[in-house]
Write a protein that holds these residues in place. Structure first.
Motif, PDB file in Angstrom:
ATOM      1  N   GLU A  62      41.273 -39.033  19.691  1.00  0.00           N
ATOM      2  CA  GLU A  62      40.843 -37.698  19.256  1.00  0.00           C
ATOM      3  C   GLU A  62      41.723 -36.678  19.968  1.00  0.00           C
ATOM      4  OE1 GLU A  62      36.474 -37.167  19.406  1.00  0.00           O
ATOM      5  OE2 GLU A  62      36.913 -35.076  19.866  1.00  0.00           O
ATOM      6  N   PHE A  63      42.213 -35.688  19.225  1.00  0.00           N
ATOM      7  CA  PHE A  63      43.129 -34.695  19.794  1.00  0.00           C
ATOM      8  C   PHE A  63      42.891 -33.349  19.136  1.00  0.00           C
ATOM      9  CE2 PHE A  63      47.207 -32.407  19.785  1.00  0.00           C
ATOM     10  CZ  PHE A  63      47.567 -32.480  21.126  1.00  0.00           C
ATOM     11  N   ARG A  64      42.734 -32.312  19.958  1.00  0.00           N
ATOM     12  CA  ARG A  64      42.602 -30.934  19.466  1.00  0.00           C
ATOM     13  C   ARG A  64      43.550 -30.063  20.264  1.00  0.00           C
ATOM     14  NH1 ARG A  64      40.379 -33.598  16.357  1.00  0.00           N
ATOM     15  NH2 ARG A  64      38.336 -33.379  15.384  1.00  0.00           N
ATOM     16  N   GLU A  65      44.352 -29.246  19.569  1.00  0.00           N
ATOM     17  CA  GLU A  65      45.297 -28.374  20.269  1.00  0.00           C
ATOM     18  C   GLU A  65      45.069 -26.915  19.923  1.00  0.00           C
ATOM     19  OE1 GLU A  65      49.342 -29.403  21.454  1.00  0.00           O
ATOM     20  OE2 GLU A  65      49.991 -28.076  19.853  1.00  0.00           O
ATOM     21  N   PHE A  66      44.976 -26.097  20.967  1.00  0.00           N
ATOM     22  CA  PHE A  66      44.797 -24.651  20.824  1.00  0.00           C
ATOM     23  C   PHE A  66      45.974 -23.924  21.462  1.00  0.00           C
ATOM     24  CE2 PHE A  66      40.597 -26.464  20.858  1.00  0.00           C
ATOM     25  CZ  PHE A  66      39.865 -25.702  19.965  1.00  0.00           C
ATOM     26  N   ALA A  67      46.347 -22.795  20.830  1.00  0.00           N
ATOM     27  CA  ALA A  67      47.283 -21.860  21.440  1.00  0.00           C
ATOM     28  C   ALA A  67      46.910 -20.473  20.938  1.00  0.00           C
ATOM     29  CB  ALA A  67      48.718 -22.203  21.061  1.00  0.00           C
ATOM     30  N   ASN A  68      47.400 -19.457  21.622  1.00  0.00           N
ATOM     31  CA  ASN A  68      47.237 -18.075  21.169  1.00  0.00           C
ATOM     32  C   ASN A  68      48.184 -17.882  19.989  1.00  0.00           C
ATOM     33  OD1 ASN A  68      47.042 -15.322  20.869  1.00  0.00           O
ATOM     34  ND2 ASN A  68      47.866 -14.822  22.906  1.00  0.00           N
ATOM     35  N   THR A  69      47.758 -18.378  18.806  1.00  0.00           N
ATOM     36  CA  THR A  69      48.679 -18.514  17.673  1.00  0.00           C
ATOM     37  C   THR A  69      49.180 -17.166  17.145  1.00  0.00           C
ATOM     38  OG1 THR A  69      46.706 -18.809  16.302  1.00  0.00           O
ATOM     39  CG2 THR A  69      47.963 -20.790  16.878  1.00  0.00           C
ATOM     40  N   PHE A  70      48.401 -16.101  17.317  1.00  0.00           N
ATOM     41  CA  PHE A  70      48.887 -14.777  16.906  1.00  0.00           C
ATOM     42  C   PHE A  70      50.201 -14.477  17.631  1.00  0.00           C
ATOM     43  CE2 PHE A  70      49.240 -10.194  16.952  1.00  0.00           C
ATOM     44  CZ  PHE A  70      48.797  -9.800  15.696  1.00  0.00           C
ATOM     45  N   ASP A  71      50.214 -14.719  18.940  1.00  0.00           N
ATOM     46  CA  ASP A  71      51.419 -14.497  19.748  1.00  0.00           C
ATOM     47  C   ASP A  71      52.526 -15.492  19.397  1.00  0.00           C
ATOM     48  OD1 ASP A  71      52.996 -13.598  22.156  1.00  0.00           O
ATOM     49  OD2 ASP A  71      52.544 -15.639  22.798  1.00  0.00           O
ATOM     50  N   VAL A  72      52.176 -16.745  19.181  1.00  0.00           N
ATOM     51  CA  VAL A  72      53.197 -17.761  18.895  1.00  0.00           C
ATOM     52  C   VAL A  72      53.858 -17.480  17.541  1.00  0.00           C
ATOM     53  CG1 VAL A  72      53.722 -20.227  18.770  1.00  0.00           C
ATOM     54  CG2 VAL A  72      51.896 -19.436  20.276  1.00  0.00           C
ATOM     55  N   VAL A  73      53.073 -17.022  16.558  1.00  0.00           N
ATOM     56  CA  VAL A  73      53.645 -16.656  15.257  1.00  0.00           C
ATOM     57  C   VAL A  73      54.627 -15.493  15.428  1.00  0.00           C
ATOM     58  CG1 VAL A  73      53.107 -15.572  13.026  1.00  0.00           C
ATOM     59  CG2 VAL A  73      51.787 -17.548  13.804  1.00  0.00           C
ATOM     60  N   GLU A  74      54.255 -14.484  16.220  1.00  0.00           N
ATOM     61  CA  GLU A  74      55.174 -13.356  16.449  1.00  0.00           C
ATOM     62  C   GLU A  74      56.469 -13.839  17.098  1.00  0.00           C
ATOM     63  OE1 GLU A  74      52.523  -9.322  16.634  1.00  0.00           O
ATOM     64  OE2 GLU A  74      53.031 -10.232  18.557  1.00  0.00           O
ATOM     65  N   GLN A  75      56.349 -14.759  18.054  1.00  0.00           N
ATOM     66  CA  GLN A  75      57.557 -15.308  18.693  1.00  0.00           C
ATOM     67  C   GLN A  75      58.399 -16.084  17.674  1.00  0.00           C
ATOM     68  OE1 GLN A  75      57.406 -17.039  22.680  1.00  0.00           O
ATOM     69  NE2 GLN A  75      55.274 -16.440  22.865  1.00  0.00           N
ATOM     70  N   ALA A  76      57.734 -16.846  16.802  1.00  0.00           N
ATOM     71  CA  ALA A  76      58.458 -17.657  15.813  1.00  0.00           C
ATOM     72  C   ALA A  76      59.169 -16.770  14.794  1.00  0.00           C
ATOM     73  CB  ALA A  76      57.496 -18.618  15.105  1.00  0.00           C
ATOM     74  N   LEU A  77      58.516 -15.659  14.408  1.00  0.00           N
ATOM     75  CA  LEU A  77      59.123 -14.757  13.418  1.00  0.00           C
ATOM     76  C   LEU A  77      60.125 -13.804  14.069  1.00  0.00           C
ATOM     77  CD1 LEU A  77      55.979 -13.764  11.289  1.00  0.00           C
ATOM     78  CD2 LEU A  77      57.632 -15.585  10.825  1.00  0.00           C
TER      79      LEU A  77
END
Lengths: 139, 139
Positions: free
Chosen positions: A118-133
């Protein structure tokens, strides 16, 4: 599985991933794994739920295709029975742009027969999306 | 602190929060707490780092001002020495719009003297922002 076994397994898993030994990582993934990376699939196609080792390896392949792992440092590792939680400081380079993304990951894992089931991964995705874009999101 | 003490403290903290007993929550927060909710402060002004009990209570007050807590269900609780990690299924109602937000939270905690002295909170903030705005973010 005894707690010592879980601790050894989680250390081996993160050591293998940090040194990019994906064969060893694959060997530590249970055939019947229940896996979720929480995040927008429109930006990160490897996010979302996956069921079974083959689907998870495909997702990991998707990450490796778009990003090169620059650094993966577990900062907190908590083990309790067959479960573990790991908070890491990670850096990935976006292959298409050479852009460096740095953020924290929070993982929850459960082990069975020495493998992650079982595996669940969380990140502050709002920030990670901004970094990716490479730009701020318009609200 | 022994692990049994940590387990009792973490259970008490989440029970108190779930029943909205904020006085009890406040009593379980260490005066010198190091606290971060990872998220965009433009949408969630109570996010970001806070230092010390007074600043944390102000952040919790900011959450309560904008959202009413509808449901807080810890699904996974992992305890190891003075540390804990908790994954929860939560629902908050946005007071201004009556909109219901539902998402998962991942918390990492460290206890000292029976109180939380370190706290980190993760959520899939891209999704939570979309729920808070009531629309999809433009990429």
């Amino acid at each position: 599985m005894a707690e010592g076994g879980t601790r050894a397994a989680v250390r081996e898993l993160y050591d293998a991933y940090a040194r990019r030994d994906f064969d060893r990582v694959a060997a530590l993934i249970h055939e019947d794994i229940d896996w979720v990376i929480y995040g927008p699939v429109g930006v990160f196609p490897f996010a979302g739920p996956r069921r079974g080792r083959a689907a998870v390896l495909q997702a990991l392949g998707g990450i490796a295709e778009a990003y090169s792992l620059e650094s993966y440092k577990p900062e907190i590792m908590i083990v309790d029975g067959d479960r573990a939680a790991v908070m890491s400081d990670v850096s990935f380079r976006q292959r298409a742009t050479n852009r460096m993304l740095r953020f924290r990951l929070a993982n929850f894992l459960r082990f069975q027969d020495g493998k992650v089931i079982e595996f669940r991964e969380f990140a502050n995705t709002f920030d990670v999306v901004e970094q990716a874009l490479g730009r701020e999101l318009q609200l």
